[in-house]
Design a protein around this motif. Structure first.
Motif, PDB file in Angstrom:
ATOM      1  N   PHE A  87     -22.275  -9.495 -14.661  1.00  0.00           N
ATOM      2  CA  PHE A  87     -22.989  -7.786 -15.170  1.00  0.00           C
ATOM      3  C   PHE A  87     -24.275  -7.324 -14.032  1.00  0.00           C
ATOM      4  O   PHE A  87     -24.506  -6.052 -14.681  1.00  0.00           O
ATOM      5  N   THR A  88     -25.030  -7.978 -13.883  1.00  0.00           N
ATOM      6  CA  THR A  88     -26.252  -7.523 -13.060  1.00  0.00           C
ATOM      7  C   THR A  88     -25.979  -7.226 -11.939  1.00  0.00           C
ATOM      8  O   THR A  88     -27.079  -6.260 -11.812  1.00  0.00           O
ATOM      9  N   ASN A  89     -24.543  -7.472 -11.276  1.00  0.00           N
ATOM     10  CA  ASN A  89     -25.038  -7.548  -9.254  1.00  0.00           C
ATOM     11  C   ASN A  89     -25.005  -6.053  -9.358  1.00  0.00           C
ATOM     12  O   ASN A  89     -25.423  -5.703  -8.136  1.00  0.00           O
ATOM     13  N   GLN A  90     -24.109  -4.828 -10.199  1.00  0.00           N
ATOM     14  CA  GLN A  90     -24.164  -3.549  -9.976  1.00  0.00           C
ATOM     15  C   GLN A  90     -25.594  -2.888 -10.096  1.00  0.00           C
ATOM     16  O   GLN A  90     -25.822  -2.073  -9.270  1.00  0.00           O
ATOM     17  N   PHE A  91     -26.736  -3.775 -10.811  1.00  0.00           N
ATOM     18  CA  PHE A  91     -27.955  -2.717 -10.864  1.00  0.00           C
ATOM     19  C   PHE A  91     -28.830  -3.479 -10.017  1.00  0.00           C
ATOM     20  O   PHE A  91     -30.418  -2.992  -9.797  1.00  0.00           O
ATOM     21  N   LEU A  92     -28.635  -4.604  -9.264  1.00  0.00           N
ATOM     22  CA  LEU A  92     -30.056  -5.438  -7.885  1.00  0.00           C
ATOM     23  C   LEU A  92     -29.462  -4.233  -7.172  1.00  0.00           C
ATOM     24  O   LEU A  92     -28.587  -4.255  -6.451  1.00  0.00           O
ATOM     25  N   ASP A  93     -30.912  -4.636  -6.380  1.00  0.00           N
ATOM     26  CA  ASP A  93     -31.631  -3.933  -5.166  1.00  0.00           C
ATOM     27  C   ASP A  93     -32.452  -4.964  -4.404  1.00  0.00           C
ATOM     28  O   ASP A  93     -33.516  -4.974  -4.535  1.00  0.00           O
ATOM     29  N   ASP A  94     -32.657  -4.611  -3.177  1.00  0.00           N
ATOM     30  CA  ASP A  94     -33.296  -5.258  -1.907  1.00  0.00           C
ATOM     31  C   ASP A  94     -34.312  -4.307  -2.507  1.00  0.00           C
ATOM     32  O   ASP A  94     -35.946  -5.234  -2.242  1.00  0.00           O
ATOM     33  N   MET A  95     -35.142  -3.286  -2.831  1.00  0.00           N
ATOM     34  CA  MET A  95     -35.917  -2.503  -2.545  1.00  0.00           C
ATOM     35  C   MET A  95     -36.659  -2.982  -4.579  1.00  0.00           C
ATOM     36  O   MET A  95     -37.856  -2.025  -4.646  1.00  0.00           O
ATOM     37  N   ALA A  96     -35.768  -3.669  -5.119  1.00  0.00           N
ATOM     38  CA  ALA A  96     -36.539  -3.388  -6.330  1.00  0.00           C
ATOM     39  C   ALA A  96     -36.330  -4.349  -7.190  1.00  0.00           C
ATOM     40  O   ALA A  96     -35.654  -5.686  -6.829  1.00  0.00           O
ATOM     41  N   ASP A  97     -36.848  -5.064  -8.120  1.00  0.00           N
ATOM     42  CA  ASP A  97     -36.830  -5.992  -9.348  1.00  0.00           C
ATOM     43  C   ASP A  97     -36.274  -5.254 -10.307  1.00  0.00           C
ATOM     44  O   ASP A  97     -35.998  -4.075 -10.814  1.00  0.00           O
ATOM     45  N   LEU A  98     -35.312  -5.984 -10.214  1.00  0.00           N
ATOM     46  CA  LEU A  98     -34.165  -5.931 -12.210  1.00  0.00           C
ATOM     47  C   LEU A  98     -35.366  -6.828 -13.471  1.00  0.00           C
ATOM     48  O   LEU A  98     -35.317  -8.174 -13.380  1.00  0.00           O
ATOM     49  N   VAL A  99     -35.287  -5.883 -13.605  1.00  0.00           N
ATOM     50  CA  VAL A  99     -35.918  -6.256 -15.479  1.00  0.00           C
ATOM     51  C   VAL A  99     -35.623  -6.253 -16.695  1.00  0.00           C
ATOM     52  O   VAL A  99     -35.289  -5.135 -16.377  1.00  0.00           O
ATOM     53  N   GLY A 100     -35.609  -6.856 -17.586  1.00  0.00           N
ATOM     54  CA  GLY A 100     -35.439  -7.271 -18.720  1.00  0.00           C
ATOM     55  C   GLY A 100     -36.402  -6.823 -19.216  1.00  0.00           C
ATOM     56  O   GLY A 100     -36.724  -8.141 -19.267  1.00  0.00           O
TER      57      GLY A 100
END
Length: 95
Positions: A48-61
């Protein structure tokens, strides 16, 4: 001489219980985002989350009922990318 009962005083000093975190299968890791104990946490990669991951940002919930959710987004520059299982997912730029 009067005796004082200190039990009620100690009752006032008790800490609030930790907030209830919704059950989820989001791949959280760490002890809090920004500081240990924060309700928001980094989110790892899954289907689910792989579409929101970015090398320049953290994914935070963050829990969607968190009191200062808007403040978190403003302070971090986070952009809401999804909601799942009672959590708001933000892409937070590193830097």
């Amino acid at each position: 001489m009067r005796a004082f009962i200190l039990l009620p005083v100690f009752g006032l000093m008790a800490c609030d219980p930790m907030p209830t975190i919704p059950e989820t299968d989001l791949p959280f890791f760490g002890d809090g985002y920004r500081t240990v104990g924060d309700q928001c946490r980094r989110v790892g990669e899954d289907a689910f989350t792989n579409q929101f991951l970015d090398d320049m940002a953290d994914l935070v919930g963050c829990p969607e009922d968190m009191e200062n959710l808007d403040v978190f987004a403003l302070d971090t520059g986070g952009v809401e990318v999804a909601r799942k299982d009672g959590f708001v997912l933000y892409s937070v730029p590193r830097g």
